[in-house]
Design an enzyme around this catalytic site. Structure first.
Site, PDB file in Angstrom:
ATOM      1  N   ALA A  61       0.855  -1.187   0.000  1.00 52.51           N
ATOM      2  CA  ALA A  61       0.000   0.000   0.000  1.00 52.51           C
ATOM      3  C   ALA A  61       0.888   1.233   0.000  1.00 52.51           C
ATOM      4  CB  ALA A  61      -0.892  -0.012   1.236  1.00 52.51           C
ATOM      5  N   GLY A 100       0.656  -5.131   0.747  1.00 54.94           N
ATOM      6  CA  GLY A 100      -0.514  -5.242  -0.122  1.00 54.94           C
ATOM      7  C   GLY A 100      -0.185  -5.887  -1.447  1.00 54.94           C
ATOM      8  N   GLU A 103      -0.470  -9.451  -0.737  1.00 53.67           N
ATOM      9  CA  GLU A 103      -1.891  -9.756  -0.520  1.00 53.67           C
ATOM     10  C   GLU A 103      -2.652  -9.788  -1.839  1.00 53.67           C
ATOM     11  OE1 GLU A 103      -2.064  -6.633   2.442  1.00 53.67           O
ATOM     12  OE2 GLU A 103      -2.867  -8.079   3.877  1.00 53.67           O
ATOM     13  N   GLU A 123       4.423  -5.338   7.031  1.00 54.69           N
ATOM     14  CA  GLU A 123       3.623  -4.270   7.617  1.00 54.69           C
ATOM     15  C   GLU A 123       4.014  -3.901   9.053  1.00 54.69           C
ATOM     16  OE1 GLU A 123       2.572  -6.588   5.641  1.00 54.69           O
ATOM     17  OE2 GLU A 123       0.921  -5.901   4.394  1.00 54.69           O
TER      18      GLU A 123
HETATM   19  N1  T1G Z   1       4.603   3.469   0.055  1.00 53.06           N
HETATM   20  C1  T1G Z   1       5.001   4.652  -0.458  1.00 53.06           C
HETATM   21  N2  T1G Z   1       6.236   4.880  -0.972  1.00 53.06           N
HETATM   22  C2  T1G Z   1       7.093   3.837  -0.951  1.00 53.06           C
HETATM   23  C3  T1G Z   1       6.747   2.569  -0.428  1.00 53.06           C
HETATM   24  C4  T1G Z   1       5.439   2.408   0.077  1.00 53.06           C
HETATM   25  N3  T1G Z   1       5.008   1.241   0.548  1.00 53.06           N
HETATM   26  N4  T1G Z   1       7.838   1.761  -0.561  1.00 53.06           N
HETATM   27  C5  T1G Z   1       8.799   2.493  -1.135  1.00 53.06           C
HETATM   28  N5  T1G Z   1       8.372   3.737  -1.367  1.00 53.06           N
HETATM   29  C6  T1G Z   1       9.125   4.820  -2.003  1.00 53.06           C
HETATM   30  C7  T1G Z   1      10.292   5.275  -1.160  1.00 53.06           C
HETATM   31  O1  T1G Z   1       9.875   6.228  -0.200  1.00 53.06           O
HETATM   32  C8  T1G Z   1      11.199   5.879  -2.195  1.00 53.06           C
HETATM   33  O2  T1G Z   1      10.629   7.137  -2.544  1.00 53.06           O
HETATM   34  C9  T1G Z   1      11.001   4.971  -3.396  1.00 53.06           C
HETATM   35  O3  T1G Z   1       9.736   4.326  -3.186  1.00 53.06           O
HETATM   36  C10 T1G Z   1      12.077   3.923  -3.509  1.00 53.06           C
HETATM   37  O4  T1G Z   1      12.113   3.235  -2.255  1.00 53.06           O
HETATM   38  C11 T1G Z   1      -2.545  -3.054   2.928  1.00 53.06           C
HETATM   39  C12 T1G Z   1      -1.111  -1.687   4.723  1.00 53.06           C
HETATM   40  C13 T1G Z   1      10.085  -1.714  -1.891  1.00 53.06           C
HETATM   41  C14 T1G Z   1      12.078  -2.887  -0.916  1.00 53.06           C
HETATM   42  O5  T1G Z   1       6.648  -1.937   4.029  1.00 53.06           O
HETATM   43  O6  T1G Z   1      10.709  -1.998   1.690  1.00 53.06           O
HETATM   44  O7  T1G Z   1       1.045  -2.741   2.249  1.00 53.06           O
HETATM   45  O8  T1G Z   1      12.503   8.638  -1.850  1.00 53.06           O
HETATM   46  O9  T1G Z   1      14.454   3.907  -1.698  1.00 53.06           O
HETATM   47  O10 T1G Z   1      15.842   0.505  -1.687  1.00 53.06           O
HETATM   48  O11 T1G Z   1      -1.559  -4.766   4.176  1.00 53.06           O
HETATM   49  O12 T1G Z   1      11.059   0.651  -0.514  1.00 53.06           O
HETATM   50  O13 T1G Z   1      12.318   7.845  -4.225  1.00 53.06           O
HETATM   51  O14 T1G Z   1      10.639   9.476  -3.288  1.00 53.06           O
HETATM   52  O15 T1G Z   1      13.281   2.058  -0.406  1.00 53.06           O
HETATM   53  O16 T1G Z   1      14.852  -0.261  -3.937  1.00 53.06           O
HETATM   54  C15 T1G Z   1       4.070  -2.472   3.212  1.00 53.06           C
HETATM   55  C16 T1G Z   1       8.271  -0.668   2.019  1.00 53.06           C
HETATM   56  C17 T1G Z   1       3.283  -1.222   3.104  1.00 53.06           C
HETATM   57  C18 T1G Z   1       7.566  -1.999   1.856  1.00 53.06           C
HETATM   58  C19 T1G Z   1      12.361  -0.881  -2.375  1.00 53.06           C
HETATM   59  N6  T1G Z   1       5.233  -2.402   2.364  1.00 53.06           N
HETATM   60  N7  T1G Z   1       9.241  -0.432   0.980  1.00 53.06           N
HETATM   61  O17 T1G Z   1      13.597  -0.577  -1.790  1.00 53.06           O
HETATM   62  O18 T1G Z   1      13.970   1.717  -2.823  1.00 53.06           O
HETATM   63  S1  T1G Z   1       1.847  -1.249   4.136  1.00 53.06           S
HETATM   64  C20 T1G Z   1       6.444  -2.102   2.851  1.00 53.06           C
HETATM   65  C21 T1G Z   1      10.432  -1.092   0.952  1.00 53.06           C
HETATM   66  C22 T1G Z   1       0.825  -2.334   3.347  1.00 53.06           C
HETATM   67  C23 T1G Z   1      -1.240  -3.689   3.343  1.00 53.06           C
HETATM   68  C24 T1G Z   1      -0.367  -2.779   4.133  1.00 53.06           C
HETATM   69  C25 T1G Z   1      11.405  -0.635  -0.092  1.00 53.06           C
HETATM   70  C26 T1G Z   1      11.459  -1.558  -1.333  1.00 53.06           C
HETATM   71  P1  T1G Z   1      11.578   8.358  -3.008  1.00 53.06           P
HETATM   72  P2  T1G Z   1      13.531   2.760  -1.689  1.00 53.06           P
HETATM   73  P3  T1G Z   1      14.676   0.321  -2.584  1.00 53.06           P
END
Ligand code: T1G
Length: 691
Positions: A61, A100, A103, A123
């Site tokens: 998400a 997500g 999911e 998450e």
């Molecule tokens: N939401 C918004 N922006 C995100 C994002 C996210 N989930 N993940 C990454 N970004 C942005 C980040 O801020 C950066 O932005 C750019 O993408 C590159 O990220 C419903 C509620 C995917 C492994 O916890 O682990 O799903 O600085 O520098 O090193 O149940 O990002 O370029 O503007 O980290 O290649 C759960 C979080 C969400 C994964 C990539 N998901 N992300 O790593 O690049 S909650 C997460 C990561 C959810 C559901 C629930 C990593 C990555 P900018 P980066 P990277």
């Protein structure tokens, strides 16, 4: 378009297209709903292949939306429609399928991933729980034991591991191609998870997971709640479980821990080379490190491990041999932990040249000195480097508190000097304080950022002052602790209070680890410039005079009688009593809350002055320093985020209260006073915000 739909014969392709990581924001959700409308009304489709454009399937998400009110369409509804769709959906996973994203894949009938793909439900690392079916569908698919392990720690698994546990059905180099060609019988074998039976209860696995997270992520709410929901999945219908999950997600989404953890997540990603510096950083293929002790060897290994050739300079042959041994120890430890393989280890060895010959550094574009903390020693090293390195080479010092400006003035071109403050162990700790001297050039500063990126570290720019950002806050933290010790507490009470706050260990146990002599040397260095009117607590000095330096001498603030535990040492209490008597202090009992309030307010006030002095450019940098360098609880968001969560006005009032006790030590920072007066949060404060 955030979701592309196309068709080739009987195969429909739905592609998430929301760079950079296909975060499932509102536009993507709306696009998926539109795609579903199209698919449901199509004729002659055998399957839908769901994939992600660019480098990944979907990162989950869009966490940036969590602070805004919920906006439909909602992901659980989309996944339910995919799951119920007559035409089977096949997830073709490349890059990552996280949160997500995973999911969404669980809503599909079949899942194929590329060998390099990572799949998981992280998450809890953002303070929430899987809110779109993960806690209910995953246990049905892989069983409670695997589900609870995956979700409670938030760690993703490789495609191979995912296939082993049944999370996906196959691994293929080109998942989209295979998904499009798969015979329909195989796809039909993959059942929709909704049709699977409830998972079998597994109390043992659930309790083991609870024990694990209570140890690894104490105080954090989301992991506990996720485990509760996974346990519940064996007891209720899918719809009941999904309803309970959704309610929990919506509750945690608003909770302070999620705000704090998301704040750190985005602060980490915001800590990168500023646009104006882009392209000015030196290449880092050939680098020199001066000093092969613990820090130097760690820095050298970190560079070697990222492909740099490293010249490691030492003063004599014995020290060269010692430097080689120190680097080899790290290589061996990395091999043992499976972080590198033998080929990589050998390549590191081949790229290392430990020598006394400064001429060997002649092609280096960057030299980092990690020598003894003496200004004279560092000046002499820089003058030798000046002779042998190209004039354009950046000269960096790893000093943790010496005056970078004074050191810079000792070289012909001060603009090439920058501080690069690593944290021990340098090849593991992610924080890098880049100390920008008054003359530091953009090229030197950019090289610091370039180094951080190459080494996978988190860069924070600090101005020149005693202790830069982290050690300056640490010194104030310890002073506040010593004051409470003098005025009535014990190291044990103070440490326990701060562990309850969320630190892994309190200030006294931590100092026993690092050694009391380091802070003692700093205090002696500051004797000449200390405000004579400022209250001074001499207990730590007495400890050092008694040779009680901490673990390395068998005793410090605690005794370590063997077996790893620490026990209180009555000598410390006697010293505190004696010094209190000399200072005519009327000692009192401090509650844990009072201890925490004083130590945390002291750090907040010092950090606010660091902002006001322009030493830190923004509060989120201070959050990164405190979390990544000093053990401040991540789930509190870092020191400045925590201050805002308390409320700047509350902080200001507490400081005013303490100021009545000691108007010098507790003088409220003008940044706190101004923010309180303007009703502005500290996180809104940016360099230049105040005249
Ligand atoms: N939401 C918004 N922006 C995100 C994002 C996210 N989930 N993940 C990454 N970004 C942005 C980040 O801020 C950066 O932005 C750019 O993408 C590159 O990220 C419903 C509620 C995917 C492994 O916890 O682990 O799903 O600085 O520098 O090193 O149940 O990002 O370029 O503007 O980290 O290649 C759960 C979080 C969400 C994964 C990539 N998901 N992300 O790593 O690049 S909650 C997460 C990561 C959810 C559901 C629930 C990593 C990555 P900018 P980066 P990277």
């Amino acid at each position: 378009m955030s979701v592309q739909v196309s068709r080739e014969g009987s195969v429909a392709f739905v592609t998430l297209d929301n760079p950079p990581v296909n975060a499932i924001g509102r536009a993507v959700r709306a696009g998926l709903m539109d795609a579903l409308d199209e698919i449901e009304s199509a004729v002659g489709l055998s399957r839908v292949v769901l994939s992600g454009a660019g480098r990944c399937f979907a990162a989950g998400a869009d966490a940036k939306e969590f602070d805004a009110p919920l906006q439909g369409p909602h992901l659980p509804d989309i996944i339910a429609r995919i799951e119920a769709c007559d035409v089977p959906w096949v997830a073709a996973i490349t890059g990552v399928a996280l949160g997500g994203g995973c999911e969404l894949a669980l809503g599909c009938r079949y899942r194929i991933a590329a060998p390099s793909a990572q799949i998981g439900l992280p998450e809890v690392t953002l303070g929430v729980i899987p809110g779109a079916g993960g806690t209910q569908r995953l246990p049905r698919l892989v069983g409670i034991k695997t589900a609870v392990q995956l979700i409670a720690t938030g760690k993703p698994v490789s495609a191979v591991r995912a296939e082993e546990v049944g999370l996906i059905d196959g691994v293929a180099d080109d998942p989209v191609e295979v998904a499009a060609r798969l015979d329909i019988g195989t796809i039909e074998l993959g059942q929709s998870i909704a049709s699977l039976p409830q998972p079998e209860a597994n109390a043992e696995a659930v309790e083991a997971a609870r024990a694990l997270i209570r140890k690894k992520t104490p105080h954090q709410i989301a992991p506990e709640r996720a485990i509760d929901l996974i346990e519940k999945s064996a007891l209720v219908s899918l719809s009941e479980g999904l309803a309970a999950e959704r309610a929990t997600f919506l509750e945690l989404r608003e909770a302070p821990q999620s705000s704090a953890l998301r704040h750190v997540f985005f602060a980490e990603r915001g800590a990168r080379m500023p646009e104006p510096l882009r392209g000015q950083d030196a290449a880092l293929d050939v680098v020199t490190v001066v000093g092969g002790g613990t820090m130097g060897a760690g820095i050298a290994y970190a560079l070697l491990n990222k492909g740099s050739k490293v010249t490691l300079l030492e003063t004599d042959d014995d020290d060269v041999a010692r430097a080689n041994v120190n680097v080899e120890k790290i290589i061996a430890a990395s091999l043992k932990r499976g972080l590198i393989n033998e080929d990589a280890a050998e390549a590191c060895r081949q790229r290392l040249t430990a020598t006394t010959d400064y001429g060997a550094a002649s092609e280096s574009t960057l030299a980092i000195e990690a020598a003894f903390e003496s200004m004279e020693v560092k000046k002499s090293i820089f003058s030798k480097l000046e002779v042998h390195l190209p004039d354009s080479a950046v000269l960096a010092t790893n000093t943790s508190y010496l005056d970078v400006d004074a050191l810079a003035m000792s070289v012909l071109d001060p603009s090439r000097v920058v501080g690069l403050h690593f944290f021990a162990p340098a090849h593991i700790m992610k924080l890098l304080e880049i100390v920008q001297g008054g003359k530091t050039s953009d090229a030197a500063l950019a090289t610091g950022f370039g180094l951080a990126k190459r080494l996978g570290k988190i860069p924070v720019v600090a101005g020149v002052c005693d202790g830069f950002i982290g050690n300056r806050i640490l010194a104030r933290y310890r002073e506040a602790a010593d004051t409470v010790l003098m005025d009535g507490s014990t190291p044990w009470e103070i440490d326990e209070a701060m562990v309850e706050f969320g630190y892994a260990m309190g200030p006294y146990e931590a100092q026993d680890l690092s050694g009391l002599d380091i802070a003692h040397a700093n205090r002696r260095r500051q004797d000449a410039t200390r405000d004579p009117e400022r209250r001074y607590i001499p207990i730590a000095d007495r400890m050092v005079e008694l040779g009680k330096l901490g673990k390395k001498t068998g005793a410090g603030w605690y005794r370590y009688p063997g077996g790893g535990g620490k026990v209180e040492d009555p000598i410390v209490a006697d010293l505190a009593l004696e010094e209190a008597r000399f200072a005519k202090v009327e000692r009192k009992d401090y509650s844990a809350d009072e201890i925490r309030e004083r130590l945390v307010m002291a750090m907040i006030n010092e950090a606010a002055d660091i902002l006001g002095d322009g030493i830190a450019k923004r509060p989120s940098d201070i959050d990164l320093v405190t979390v990544h360098g000093y053990g401040f609880p991540r789930w509190r968001g870092g020191l400045m985020h925590h201050a805002d969560s308390i409320g700047v006005d509350v902080v200001f009032n507490a400081l005013k209260r303490f100021e009545e006790e000691d108007s010098i030590v507790w003088k409220p920072s003008h940044v706190i006073a101004d923010c309180a007066e303007r009703g502005m949060s500290l996180s809104e404060w940016m360099s230049g915000s105040f005249s």
